[in-house]
Design a protein around this motif. Sequence first.
Motif, PDB file in Angstrom:
ATOM      1  N   LEU A 100      -8.896 -19.417  27.468  1.00  0.00           N
ATOM      2  CA  LEU A 100      -8.771 -18.313  26.515  1.00  0.00           C
ATOM      3  C   LEU A 100      -7.852 -18.669  25.355  1.00  0.00           C
ATOM      4  O   LEU A 100      -8.143 -18.361  24.191  1.00  0.00           O
ATOM      5  CB  LEU A 100      -8.258 -17.059  27.228  1.00  0.00           C
ATOM      6  CG  LEU A 100      -9.285 -16.268  28.034  1.00  0.00           C
ATOM      7  CD1 LEU A 100      -8.607 -15.137  28.787  1.00  0.00           C
ATOM      8  CD2 LEU A 100     -10.379 -15.707  27.117  1.00  0.00           C
ATOM      9  N   ALA A 101      -6.737 -19.315  25.662  1.00  0.00           N
ATOM     10  CA  ALA A 101      -5.803 -19.709  24.602  1.00  0.00           C
ATOM     11  C   ALA A 101      -6.461 -20.677  23.630  1.00  0.00           C
ATOM     12  O   ALA A 101      -6.333 -20.540  22.407  1.00  0.00           O
ATOM     13  CB  ALA A 101      -4.548 -20.331  25.226  1.00  0.00           C
ATOM     14  N   ALA A 102      -7.190 -21.655  24.174  1.00  0.00           N
ATOM     15  CA  ALA A 102      -7.883 -22.615  23.314  1.00  0.00           C
ATOM     16  C   ALA A 102      -8.997 -21.942  22.513  1.00  0.00           C
ATOM     17  O   ALA A 102      -9.195 -22.246  21.326  1.00  0.00           O
ATOM     18  CB  ALA A 102      -8.456 -23.751  24.163  1.00  0.00           C
ATOM     19  N   PHE A 103      -9.705 -21.007  23.143  1.00  0.00           N
ATOM     20  CA  PHE A 103     -10.796 -20.296  22.460  1.00  0.00           C
ATOM     21  C   PHE A 103     -10.276 -19.497  21.262  1.00  0.00           C
ATOM     22  O   PHE A 103     -10.835 -19.555  20.166  1.00  0.00           O
ATOM     23  CB  PHE A 103     -11.497 -19.364  23.452  1.00  0.00           C
ATOM     24  CG  PHE A 103     -12.519 -18.461  22.821  1.00  0.00           C
ATOM     25  CD1 PHE A 103     -13.760 -18.953  22.446  1.00  0.00           C
ATOM     26  CD2 PHE A 103     -12.227 -17.120  22.586  1.00  0.00           C
ATOM     27  CE1 PHE A 103     -14.700 -18.114  21.853  1.00  0.00           C
ATOM     28  CE2 PHE A 103     -13.158 -16.277  21.998  1.00  0.00           C
ATOM     29  CZ  PHE A 103     -14.405 -16.787  21.630  1.00  0.00           C
ATOM     30  N   PHE A 104      -9.183 -18.766  21.463  1.00  0.00           N
ATOM     31  CA  PHE A 104      -8.629 -17.969  20.367  1.00  0.00           C
ATOM     32  C   PHE A 104      -8.074 -18.865  19.253  1.00  0.00           C
ATOM     33  O   PHE A 104      -8.158 -18.517  18.074  1.00  0.00           O
ATOM     34  CB  PHE A 104      -7.541 -17.030  20.885  1.00  0.00           C
ATOM     35  CG  PHE A 104      -8.083 -15.797  21.549  1.00  0.00           C
ATOM     36  CD1 PHE A 104      -8.845 -14.884  20.830  1.00  0.00           C
ATOM     37  CD2 PHE A 104      -7.853 -15.546  22.887  1.00  0.00           C
ATOM     38  CE1 PHE A 104      -9.350 -13.744  21.431  1.00  0.00           C
ATOM     39  CE2 PHE A 104      -8.350 -14.413  23.503  1.00  0.00           C
ATOM     40  CZ  PHE A 104      -9.110 -13.507  22.773  1.00  0.00           C
ATOM     41  N   ALA A 105      -7.507 -20.007  19.619  1.00  0.00           N
ATOM     42  CA  ALA A 105      -7.007 -20.929  18.595  1.00  0.00           C
ATOM     43  C   ALA A 105      -8.153 -21.452  17.731  1.00  0.00           C
ATOM     44  O   ALA A 105      -8.064 -21.484  16.498  1.00  0.00           O
ATOM     45  CB  ALA A 105      -6.262 -22.090  19.259  1.00  0.00           C
ATOM     46  N   VAL A 106      -9.252 -21.838  18.375  1.00  0.00           N
ATOM     47  CA  VAL A 106     -10.422 -22.327  17.627  1.00  0.00           C
ATOM     48  C   VAL A 106     -11.029 -21.203  16.789  1.00  0.00           C
ATOM     49  O   VAL A 106     -11.402 -21.403  15.620  1.00  0.00           O
ATOM     50  CB  VAL A 106     -11.459 -22.907  18.602  1.00  0.00           C
ATOM     51  CG1 VAL A 106     -12.765 -23.239  17.864  1.00  0.00           C
ATOM     52  CG2 VAL A 106     -10.919 -24.161  19.286  1.00  0.00           C
TER      53      VAL A 106
END
Length: 376
Positions: A11-17
Motif C-alpha cells: 500500500l505504501a509503495a502503491f500510494f507513492a507511485v
Amino acid sequence: MGLTSNKVLVLAAFFAVLLFIGTVWLWPRLARRNWRAVGGRVALLLATQVAIFASIGVAANQAFGFYASWADLFGRESGQGVVVDHNAGGGSGGGPLQMLGTQPVNVTGGGRPQLGGQIQKVGIVGRTTHIATRAYVYLPPEYFQPQYRTRTFPAAVVLTGYPGTAEALIKGLHYPQTAHELAKNGQVQPMILVMLRPTVAPPRDTECVDVPGGPQTESFFAKDLPDAVLAHYRVGRKPGSWGIVGDSTGGYCALKLAMHHPKVYAAGAGLSPYYKAPLDPTTGDLFRGDKGLRNRADLFWYLKNMPAPDTSLLVSSSRIGEANYQNTLKFMEQVKAKRLTRVSSIILDSGGHNFNTWRREIPGTLQWISGRLSDR
C-alpha cells in the motif's frame, strides 16, 4: 494491518507511485503563478515525498526489524513485559513457557517437522524476575524423529539489537535456515535456537542490566529464560549445553552474560558488539548511582578487575565500516591475558553495522558455538 505486514508495504509503495503519477499529470494545470497553483504544487510535492519516504521506511523496517508494531514505532507499546505473580507456588495456571503457535522453516521439506524442523512462537514468564516476553524457538528436524526421542540437544539463545524484533532473526538474518543447512551438511550439530530481543521491558533499552528498582534483565537471561526452556524442551542441563549469540546490543549482552555467568553459558558470541553499557534517553539511568553495578557492566573493567571467567568468547568486526574495530582488538588482547577465558574472532576486510554483514558472519558463528556445546 501490522507494521511488518506485506500489505502495508504494498500500500505504501502503491500510494507513492500514484502520487508521483498524479504530480506529473497535474503539474501543467498548476503552472500558474497565483496562490492556489503554488499551494497545489507544494502540496503535491510534499505528499509525494512523504509517501516515498514512508514506503522506504516500511521496507527498511521489514528488512532490518527496527519496530514490531505501530505502537512500538510511536513509543506507545502497551505491554510493559512485567507480570507480578502472587500465587504461593509461583504458578498462574501454566508453566513458565506457553506455546502460542507454530510455523514451518523456510527450507526444502519445511512443511514437515521431521524434515525441516519447526519454529514455535512462545510466551515466557520469568519465575523470579516476573518479566514476560515472547520468543521464537527453532527445533531441528532431529527433535521430531523417533530415533532421537530420548536425546537432549544443546541450545543457543539468539538476541537482536535494539530496538529490533525477534521476527528479524528469522526473516532478516535467517538463523533457522542457516542452522538447518549447516546441520544437514554435517558442519554443526543439531541445536535448539531460542530467538528473542534483549528489550524484554519495552520500550526501555535495559542493556541486559539488573536495574535497581527496575527490570531485572540480566537475571531473566541468566536464570529465568534457561529454566523456562528446560521445563518445556529436551535441552541439555549441564553448563556446557548452553551458548548465547547476539548482534550489536545483543552482542554486548551475549558477551556480558557469558562472562558474568559462565556456569550457565559455556560460550558467548558478539557480532559487532560494544563493550560498555551506554547511558542515553533510551536506557535511562541504568545504575542509579551504583558504581559497582556500572563497573560490572563495563567488560574492559570486568576483565581487568574480576577473576577470569571459564567461558569461550567470539567477537566480530570489520577493518573498514565498523566503529568497534579498535575496541574489539583491545578486548581480544585483554582476554588473551586471562588463562581461563578463551577468545576467537571474525574480522572482515569491510562491512557495516547491518544485516548483510551479520549474515556473512552467522554461518561461522554457528559452527564456532556448535563446537563448544555439549548435548548432555
